[in-house]
Design a protein around this motif. Structure first.
Motif: not given
Length: 247
Positions: A81-110
């Motif tokens: 219960q404590a970890l499911a939704w936070p984990s979904a946000v953080a794990i989705a962020g891993c994929g989102a970071w790849i896209l941000a870096s691919a398109f050189n969205a530097q501050w978005l990656s941060v």
């Protein structure tokens, strides 16, 4: 407690699938910048040796096991219960970071990596407060994979911030900023590791600091030795936590 919200379980599973698939698609289809090319624009201040990123193989394996476990046989415990939704946000962020870096969205990656790290650490702290001694299966298939990810996101956040600040010309690639970055990793990682009582969280930070030592020993030997010292201090902390747990 056995029932689990199916929608939440599917969101976690989809986040893990996206986190694993997006880097593979980006690399094989040559979409935008690679992670190495993105980092190369500003890694003159502080960098880790390339082998350090092999830890993602272990992280992905742990996340896949977690996703399947929480979808199929995991009971609806306070840990989940404590970890499911936070984990979904953080794990989705891993994929989102790849896209941000691919398109050189530097501050978005941060923003993505810092929010991912903070969200997951908060979830782990909440889980520990609610269930300090989770069942072995929950510890192995929920807490440990997510702690491993949280630890890596902690050190990666610091390096990402320094990389972007350097690439943007906000700071220069001098020793002072490298030292501040390593100190931030040591203080943040040490405090969070102690709060979570988690050697697993500390392990990827130690791994990353060792890789900083390897990468910087030629050009920034002072920073390299500081990183090595920080790794040793965190390793001592991890041993203390292990001893406390077994006492």
């Amino acid at each position: 407690m056995t029932g689990r919200p199916l929608g939440r379980s599917l969101v976690v599973l989809l986040a893990v699938v996206a986190a694993i698939a997006i880097p593979a698609i980006q690399a094989t289809q040559h979409i935008g910048l690679s992670a190495a090319e993105f980092a190369g624009q500003g890694d003159q201040t502080l960098r880790a040796a390339g082998y350090a990123f092999s830890i993602w193989g272990l992280i992905y394996l742990g996340l896949a096991a977690y996703a399947l476990y929480q979808l199929t046989v995991a009971p609806e415990t306070p840990i989940l219960q404590a970890l499911a939704w936070p984990s979904a946000v953080a794990i989705a962020g891993c994929g989102a970071w790849i896209l941000a870096s691919a398109f050189n969205a530097q501050w978005l990656s941060v923003a993505i990596i810092v929010i991912s790290a903070a969200t997951l650490i908060a979830g782990l702290a909440r889980a520990r407060a609610q269930a300090p001694l989770p069942a072995v299966r929950d510890r192995l298939l929920i807490v440990w994979p997510l702690s491993l990810l949280a630890g890596w996101l902690t050190i990666a956040s610091a390096i990402n911030i320094l990389t972007v600040l350097t690439a943007q010309g906000v700071i220069g690639p001098d020793l002072t900023w490298a030292v501040l970055g390593i100190a931030a990793v040591l203080l943040t990682g040490g405090a969070v590791g102690w709060r979570l009582a988690s050697p697993v969280y500390l392990a990827p930070i130690i791994w990353g600091l060792a890789a900083v030592y390897v990468a910087e020993q030629a050009e920034k030997p002072n920073a390299a030795w500081l990183a090595a010292g920080a790794a040793v201090l965190l390793a001592v902390e991890a041993l203390i936590l292990l001893r406390r747990r077994s006492a």
